[in-house]
Scaffold this motif. Structure first.
Motif, PDB file in Angstrom:
ATOM      1  N   SER A  50       0.501  -0.978  -0.366  1.00 19.28           N
ATOM      2  CA  SER A  50       0.311   0.084   0.294  1.00 19.28           C
ATOM      3  C   SER A  50       1.070   1.493   0.288  1.00 19.28           C
ATOM      4  O   SER A  50       0.717   2.339  -0.682  1.00 19.28           O
ATOM      5  CB  SER A  50      -0.787  -0.070   1.592  1.00 19.28           C
ATOM      6  OG  SER A  50      -1.656  -0.781   1.153  1.00 19.28           O
ATOM      7  N   GLU A  95       9.607  -6.399  -4.153  1.00 21.82           N
ATOM      8  CA  GLU A  95       8.963  -7.278  -4.229  1.00 21.82           C
ATOM      9  C   GLU A  95       9.022  -8.705  -3.817  1.00 21.82           C
ATOM     10  O   GLU A  95       9.759  -9.293  -5.085  1.00 21.82           O
ATOM     11  CB  GLU A  95       8.040  -7.609  -5.008  1.00 21.82           C
ATOM     12  CG  GLU A  95       6.022  -7.112  -4.219  1.00 21.82           C
ATOM     13  CD  GLU A  95       5.815  -7.849  -3.069  1.00 21.82           C
ATOM     14  OE1 GLU A  95       5.663  -6.553  -2.187  1.00 21.82           O
ATOM     15  OE2 GLU A  95       5.710  -8.727  -2.298  1.00 21.82           O
ATOM     16  N   THR A  98      -7.190   0.377   7.927  1.00 21.54           N
ATOM     17  CA  THR A  98      -5.907   1.088   7.900  1.00 21.54           C
ATOM     18  C   THR A  98      -5.188   1.094   6.706  1.00 21.54           C
ATOM     19  O   THR A  98      -3.932   1.260   6.129  1.00 21.54           O
ATOM     20  CB  THR A  98      -4.775  -0.117   8.359  1.00 21.54           C
ATOM     21  OG1 THR A  98      -4.189  -1.123   7.732  1.00 21.54           O
ATOM     22  CG2 THR A  98      -4.975   0.213   9.850  1.00 21.54           C
TER      23      THR A  98
HETATM   24  C1  LIG Z   1      -7.250  -9.578   4.885  1.00 22.04           C
HETATM   25  C2  LIG Z   1      -6.749  -8.294   5.062  1.00 22.04           C
HETATM   26  C3  LIG Z   1      -8.502  -7.571   4.789  1.00 22.04           C
HETATM   27  C4  LIG Z   1      -8.119  -6.282   5.529  1.00 22.04           C
HETATM   28  N1  LIG Z   1      -9.542  -5.287   4.361  1.00 22.04           N
HETATM   29  C5  LIG Z   1      -9.050  -3.449   4.667  1.00 22.04           C
HETATM   30  C6  LIG Z   1      -9.831  -2.994   4.523  1.00 22.04           C
HETATM   31  O1  LIG Z   1     -11.130  -3.245   3.309  1.00 22.04           O
HETATM   32  N2  LIG Z   1      -9.943  -2.055   4.047  1.00 22.04           N
HETATM   33  C7  LIG Z   1      -8.815  -1.471   4.238  1.00 22.04           C
HETATM   34  O2  LIG Z   1      -8.587  -0.042   5.178  1.00 22.04           O
HETATM   35  N3  LIG Z   1      -7.565  -1.899   5.439  1.00 22.04           N
HETATM   36  C8  LIG Z   1      -7.789  -2.741   5.273  1.00 22.04           C
HETATM   37  N4  LIG Z   1      -6.675  -4.173   5.349  1.00 22.04           N
HETATM   38  C9  LIG Z   1      -5.583  -3.145   5.371  1.00 22.04           C
HETATM   39  C10 LIG Z   1      -4.460  -2.287   5.258  1.00 22.04           C
HETATM   40  O3  LIG Z   1      -3.976  -3.648   3.627  1.00 22.04           O
HETATM   41  C11 LIG Z   1      -3.448  -2.627   5.721  1.00 22.04           C
HETATM   42  O4  LIG Z   1      -3.688  -2.137   6.018  1.00 22.04           O
HETATM   43  C12 LIG Z   1      -2.412  -2.187   4.650  1.00 22.04           C
HETATM   44  O5  LIG Z   1      -2.518  -2.875   3.116  1.00 22.04           O
HETATM   45  C13 LIG Z   1      -0.434  -1.958   4.997  1.00 22.04           C
HETATM   46  O6  LIG Z   1       0.395  -1.301   4.112  1.00 22.04           O
HETATM   47  P1  LIG Z   1       1.439  -1.626   4.098  1.00 22.04           P
HETATM   48  O7  LIG Z   1       1.932  -1.138   3.030  1.00 22.04           O
HETATM   49  O8  LIG Z   1       1.725  -1.134   5.755  1.00 22.04           O
HETATM   50  O9  LIG Z   1       1.930  -3.378   3.925  1.00 22.04           O
HETATM   51  P2  LIG Z   1       2.099  -3.915   2.491  1.00 22.04           P
HETATM   52  O10 LIG Z   1       0.183  -3.641   1.848  1.00 22.04           O
HETATM   53  O11 LIG Z   1       0.495  -5.632   3.215  1.00 22.04           O
HETATM   54  O12 LIG Z   1       3.119  -3.926   1.948  1.00 22.04           O
HETATM   55  C14 LIG Z   1       4.155  -4.865   2.207  1.00 22.04           C
HETATM   56  C15 LIG Z   1       4.837  -5.399   1.235  1.00 22.04           C
HETATM   57  O13 LIG Z   1       6.111  -6.017   1.401  1.00 22.04           O
HETATM   58  C16 LIG Z   1       6.336  -6.566   1.005  1.00 22.04           C
HETATM   59  N5  LIG Z   1       7.681  -7.023   1.219  1.00 22.04           N
HETATM   60  C17 LIG Z   1       7.576  -7.911   2.645  1.00 22.04           C
HETATM   61  N6  LIG Z   1       8.659  -8.168   3.532  1.00 22.04           N
HETATM   62  C18 LIG Z   1       9.578  -8.396   2.078  1.00 22.04           C
HETATM   63  C19 LIG Z   1      10.571  -8.940   2.196  1.00 22.04           C
HETATM   64  N7  LIG Z   1      11.583  -8.625   2.754  1.00 22.04           N
HETATM   65  N8  LIG Z   1      11.001  -8.017   0.612  1.00 22.04           N
HETATM   66  C20 LIG Z   1      10.794  -7.755  -0.240  1.00 22.04           C
HETATM   67  N9  LIG Z   1       9.374  -7.153  -0.174  1.00 22.04           N
HETATM   68  C21 LIG Z   1       8.259  -7.213   1.573  1.00 22.04           C
HETATM   69  C22 LIG Z   1       5.604  -8.000   0.450  1.00 22.04           C
HETATM   70  O14 LIG Z   1       5.175  -8.915   0.259  1.00 22.04           O
HETATM   71  C23 LIG Z   1       4.402  -6.715   0.388  1.00 22.04           C
HETATM   72  O15 LIG Z   1       3.614  -6.210  -0.963  1.00 22.04           O
HETATM   73  C24 LIG Z   1      -7.112  -5.605   4.930  1.00 22.04           C
HETATM   74  C25 LIG Z   1      -5.758  -6.737   5.183  1.00 22.04           C
HETATM   75  C26 LIG Z   1      -5.945  -7.960   5.075  1.00 22.04           C
HETATM   76  C27 LIG Z   1      -4.503  -8.771   6.020  1.00 22.04           C
END
Ligand SMILES: Cc1cc2nc3c(=O)[nH]c(=O)nc-3n(C[C@H](O)[C@H](O)[C@H](O)COP(=O)(O)OP(=O)(O)OC[C@H]3O[C@@H](n4cnc5c(N)ncnc54)[C@H](O)[C@@H]3O)c2cc1C
Length: 590
Positions: A50, A71, A571
């Motif tokens: 995200s 990724e 979130t």
């Molecule tokens: C089942 C589910 C339902 C949800 N429903 C909602 C909803 O309806 N509405 C809403 O607002 N929020 C929802 N959320 C929450 C929201 O999607 C998350 O809070 C948000 O996507 C987090 O964003 P981020 O960028 O922190 O992490 P993420 O989007 O999880 O991105 C992290 C990325 O880093 C990659 N990565 C991790 N470790 C490594 C590594 N060591 N090397 C390379 N790549 C790596 C991962 O594969 C991933 O692509 C939901 C979450 C889940 C799991």
């Protein structure tokens, strides 16, 4: 299955993922990747989720910066473009498949070890999530600003960033005005199939519970809304579709899929200071290092960003010592994990039946045809509850007795209608709720070992403060009154379903019964944050308000882990906000 007649979707799903990985491997070898000296970029972003997807988009927009996006997953499986198919990602290659350590007062449904899904693909968790669009509450952002001492995070300031990233076409389009944004990459739309929603709204009005636009900033913060979704023409609009897919042809953006980052490379840059110079990662069996001339940015999410920091010697010294990892900077990494405990009050676990069938026209093959023709109908919604269709009709905010601030409620919830495909089975309505401002201090993420392949130890530590259970019970009681004591629902012959068997030792519908229900049925509601949180100093935080890691130059953490306190709702939008603000900060040279 419900979705495509006799086709076994989970199996197709896995074949697609394997084929995609194999072709990526063949291509990578044919290009001779990693055979020469380390490649060098201006920025390296770890994680295209995200936050990471927006960052990659914004940092490459001018054409000046050369960016490498690493990724761990591949492209998101196209089946998940159909919102209805969301459940097929569980246990697939697109899930990191974490679980938590045993919880004493939660997750009894799972024997105490809670599920902890996280998306593993470009788009990250936004490629697998429920797509509910929720900016959360203005006071969430004001609390970030007050904690960090940096007013650029206040609602008054972040509102414009929200507006810039979205293209609003939701339920409140006609009255939205300056409360929403238009023309940004992230589409906000509505789903058209919400059978029974008018009756729910009638009940809420009867109970004097306000109805409005919950994303309208400080104008409407308490009550219920029809739900807006990141769905465009019936299809998922996650951050992959919004921010990456349209820019895949930018030559200054290099994306390595299936690239698993295992360490931030640092050098000493003074007596007590360090500088990040690159990332070591594993891709298709080979270990490689890439160098960053300007910055390394971790956007790997709430579990993997702190894990990477700790594997790189950046974390709590006493914990790193236990694992024989040399500490280069002693920081409270992994220490402030926060998450919403949530639960469904459903079926023989507390749900309700009505003597009507709002969704009586629900038929799988008709629904599929309608969706294929124009992207509308039931498949434009979500499938919950063991494969049965249970759309969320409305979402809302209420207060427990321990909170009287209507601008910052402590409980967030949904009302669902669970449809059946058989007319003999009565339809069910139920609610689900999550505690969004818990009193419990939160939990931790720790390394299990110094081996990057080992999953970390996740402990949300739910309900350490027993007030949190009382808050949930207070709101369950409000909802019981809404469901059982309204003339509107009585008109439809509402009936409470059976008691939940594991709580039969308590008097049915007593507070003790609900206390039992909370502990039995609650689990993490997919919204963890704060494991590398931003804050005023290195005693209580990992990054500063410009998202820079304390004590390490050229290293930032930009994702849900850098959010200081868990926001009061879903979130995805807050994580995207951190990504968008992070890009603004970097491009402004801050
Ligand atoms: C089942 C589910 C339902 C949800 N429903 C909602 C909803 O309806 N509405 C809403 O607002 N929020 C929802 N959320 C929450 C929201 O999607 C998350 O809070 C948000 O996507 C987090 O964003 P981020 O960028 O922190 O992490 P993420 O989007 O999880 O991105 C992290 C990325 O880093 C990659 N990565 C991790 N470790 C490594 C590594 N060591 N090397 C390379 N790549 C790596 C991962 O594969 C991933 O692509 C939901 C979450 C889940 C799991």
């Amino acid at each position: 299955t419900l979705f495509l007649g006799d086709v076994d979707i989970p199996q197709q799903f896995s074949i697609f993922d394997k084929t995609q990985r194999l072709s990526d491997e063949v291509l990578s070898k044919a290009m001779g990747e990693g055979e020469g000296p380390p490649e060098s970029f201006d920025y390296i972003i770890v994680g295209g989720g995200s936050a990471g997807a927006i960052l990659a988009n914004r940092l490459t927009a001018s054409g000046e910066n050369r960016v490498l996006l690493l990724e761990a997953g591949g492209d998101p499986n196209p089946i998940l473009d159909v919102p209805f198919a969301q459940r097929f990602y569980w246990d697939s290659e697109m899930d990191w498949n974490y679980t938590t350590v045993k919880q004493n007062r939660s997750c009894h449904l799972f024997g105490g070890n809670c599920i902890w899904p996280r998306g593993k693909a470009l788009g990250g968790s936004s490629s697998v999530n429920g797509l509910v669009y929720n900016r959360c509450k203005p006071k969430d952002y004001d609390s970030w600003a007050n904690f960090t001492g940096d007013q650029s995070w206040s609602w008054a300031n972040v509102k414009d960033t929200f507006n810039r990233i979205e293209d609003y076409h939701g339920f409140h389009e006609e009255t939205a005005g300056a409360n929403h944004g238009y023309g940004g990459e992230m589409y906000v739309g509505k789903i058209d199939y919400l059978p029974g929603v008018e009756v729910v709204e009638e009940v809420l009005r009867e109970k004097n519970i306000p109805i409005g636009d919950l994303n309208g900033g400080d104008e409407f913060t308490y009550g219920f809304s029809k739900i807006d979704y990141n769905i465009k023409d019936g299809m998922r609009c996650g951050t992959y579709q919004a921010f990456l897919e349209p820019i895949l042809n930018r030559t200054n953006l290099v994306i390595y899929r299936y690239a698993y980052a295992i360490r931030v490379e640092t050098v000493a840059s003074g007596e007590d200071s360090h500088r990040a110079i690159g990332i070591t990662y594993e891709r298709h069996g080979a270990i490689r290092t890439a160098l960053a001339q300007k910055e390394v940015i971790l956007s790997a999410g709430v579990v993997e960003s702190p894990k990477l920091l700790m594997l790189s010697g950046i974390g709590p010294k006493e914990h790193l010592d236990e694992l024989n990892i040399t500490t280069i900077v002693d920081l409270p990494v992994g220490k402030y994990l926060q998450e919403h405990p949530g639960m469904d009050v459903i079926g023989d676990k507390g749900g309700f039946t009505l003597n009507t069938t709002f969704g009586s026209n629900f038929n799988t093959s008709d629904a599929l045809l309608q969706f294929l023709e124009n992207g509308t109908g039931p498949m434009n919604g979500f499938l919950y509850d063991s494969g049965e269709y249970a759309p969320q009709l409305v979402n809302g905010y209420l207060n427990s007795k321990l909170n009287d601030d209507e601008a910052w409620p402590d409980v967030y919830m949904y009302i669902h209608e669970k449809l059946t495909t058989s007319p003999e089975v009565r339809e069910e309505m139920y609610f689900s709720l999550e505690l969004v401002r818990p009193d419990s201090p939160g939990g931790t993420i720790k390394l299990a070992s110094s081996d990057p392949k080992d999953k970390p130890i996740i402990d949300p530590n739910f309900f350490e403060d027993l007030n949190d259970i009382e808050r949930m019970v207070d709101v369950i009681e409000i909802m019981m009154d809404v469901f059982m004591n309204s003339t509107t629902f009585k008109k439809y012959g509402i009936q409470q379903m059976d008691s939940y068997e594991p709580c039969n030792g308590e008097e049915f519908l007593s507070r003790d019964y609900f206390r039992c229900l909370v502990q039995q049925r609650s689990f993490p509601y997919f919204h963890p944050t704060s494991t590398s949180r931003m804050g005023p100093n290195s005693t209580v935080a990992v990054v500063d308000s410009k998202l820079k890691v304390f004590g390490v130059e050229n290293l930032r953490v930009i994702d849900a882990s850098s959010i200081p306190f868990v926001p009061s709702g879903n979130t995805n939008l807050p994580s995207m906000l951190v990504g968008a603000r992070g890009a603004e900060i970097i491009l402004a040279g801050e």
